[in-house]
Design an enzyme around this catalytic site. Structure first.
Site, short mmCIF file in Angstrom:
data_model
loop_
_atom_site.label_atom_id
_atom_site.label_comp_id
_atom_site.label_asym_id
_atom_site.label_seq_id
_atom_site.Cartn_x
_atom_site.Cartn_y
_atom_site.Cartn_z
N SER A 1 4.51 48.03 -5.89
CA SER A 1 3.85 49.22 -5.37
C SER A 1 4.91 50.08 -4.69
CB SER A 1 2.76 48.83 -4.36
OG SER A 1 3.34 48.64 -3.09
N LYS A 2 4.47 51.28 -4.31
CA LYS A 2 5.44 52.21 -3.73
C LYS A 2 5.98 51.72 -2.40
CE LYS A 2 3.54 55.09 -6.58
NZ LYS A 2 2.20 55.55 -6.75
N ARG A 3 5.31 50.76 -1.81
CA ARG A 3 5.83 50.21 -0.54
C ARG A 3 7.05 49.32 -0.76
NH1 ARG A 3 0.47 49.77 -0.27
NH2 ARG A 3 0.51 47.60 -0.97
#
Ligand code: GLU
Length: 292
Positions: free
Chosen positions: A235-237
């Site tokens: 994910s973008k995290r």
């Protein structure tokens, strides 16, 4: 060979390396079999302003192209409504007033797979429907005639999965993902669906829905996901995982492309130069571990 493959991003944010890898694979599977590539923007839900334009730019920067106009789901509401009307005339649609919590807490029907809709609203009498409409708008569900179905996937072989009374239209009036995908794939002549492995369990439901709509289900290819160092879906995290993040660190689009092709065991070349030697049997079958 005619037909088409597709890539169908949701414009809810930037594409990350896993999304881009799936897009490349969808493109390679389609083009290497002489199919067109359709790009469909799944914008019924969770749209972030500017995300679609950035997604298209990122795909183009990797060397991916597509045929014909972009398809936007938000422009096709009439078509979904027509499909629901057709099912309704066959007695295959019913109103469901259950909240998520009610479904979670309801005792499951005998023989029903875990998580399947227990059929609470399947056989309500008209007076019960009228009473419930006063407290809550209904979702529309498909009256499914089977509880499982086997589909064939190029990488996974025969896959048997649950089919339940899936939602066709949500109770906020928005067409459900499964309905939109099935209607759109057929309308675009898509006969090859390449997408992330997280959607494998949706394939039996979608193939069943296609069949009851009188449509031919496509060939499925569910490709391995990208995961982070903990094995969770990327994910973008997870750090610098989008084209923009990587560009900010001095990694250009060609290098991003080479990272993705290397993860697939393919040479560092633009997509069109990978077609001649593309061999699905040689693709890695496990997840791609991306250290952000
Ligand atoms: N829009 C979905 C996604 O971005 C893909 C749906 C599909 O390929 O069927 O995850």
């Amino acid at each position: 060979m005619s037909g088409a493959g597709r890539y169908a991003p949701s414009p809810s944010g930037d594409l990350h390396l896993g999304n881009l890898r799936t897009a490349l694979l969808a493109w390679l599977f389609a083009r290497s079999t002489g199919r067109d590539v359709v790009l469909r923007v799944e914008d019924l839900d969770r749209v972030r302003p500017g995300a679609e334009q950035r997604q298209l730019a990122d795909l183009a920067a990797l060397g991916l192209d597509w045929d014909g106009p972009l398809v936007h789901q938000s422009e096709r509401l009439q078509v979904y409504a027509e499909a629901v009307r057709r099912l309704d005339t066959e007695g295959l649609v019913y109103e469901c007033f259950c909240s998520r919590r009610e479904i979670r807490e309801a005792p499951s029907a005998p023989h029903a797979p875990p998580g399947a809709y227990p059929g609470t609203c399947r056989d309500l009498r008209p007076d019960q429907v009228a009473a419930r409409r006063r407290s809550r708008p209904p979702a529309l569900r498909l009256r499914a005639g089977v509880d499982h179905l086997t589909v064939h996937d190029t990488l996974h072989g025969d896959v048997t999965g649950d089919v339940d009374d899936l939602v066709l239209v949500r109770n906020d009036g928005v067409p459900a993902y499964n309905l939109a995908v099935v209607v759109d794939d057929a309308a675009s002549g898509i006969d090859q669906v390449v997408r992330g492995g997280d959607l494998l369990s949706s394939a039996p439901r979608q193939a069943y829905l296609a069949t009851v709509l009188g449509l031919s289900p496509p060939t499925y290819v569910h490709v391995p996901l990208a995961v982070n160092a903990d094995g969770q879906r990327l994910s973008k995290r997870d750090g610098a995982v989008t084209v923009a993040d990587l560009a900010a660190r001095g990694v250009g689009a060609d290098e991003v492309r080479d990272l993705i092709t290397a993860s697939l065991g393919l040479p560092a070349r633009p997509p069109r130069d990978l077609l001649a030697a593309f061999d699905p049997a040689a693709l890695p079958r496990g997840p791609w571990i991306v250290a952000g």
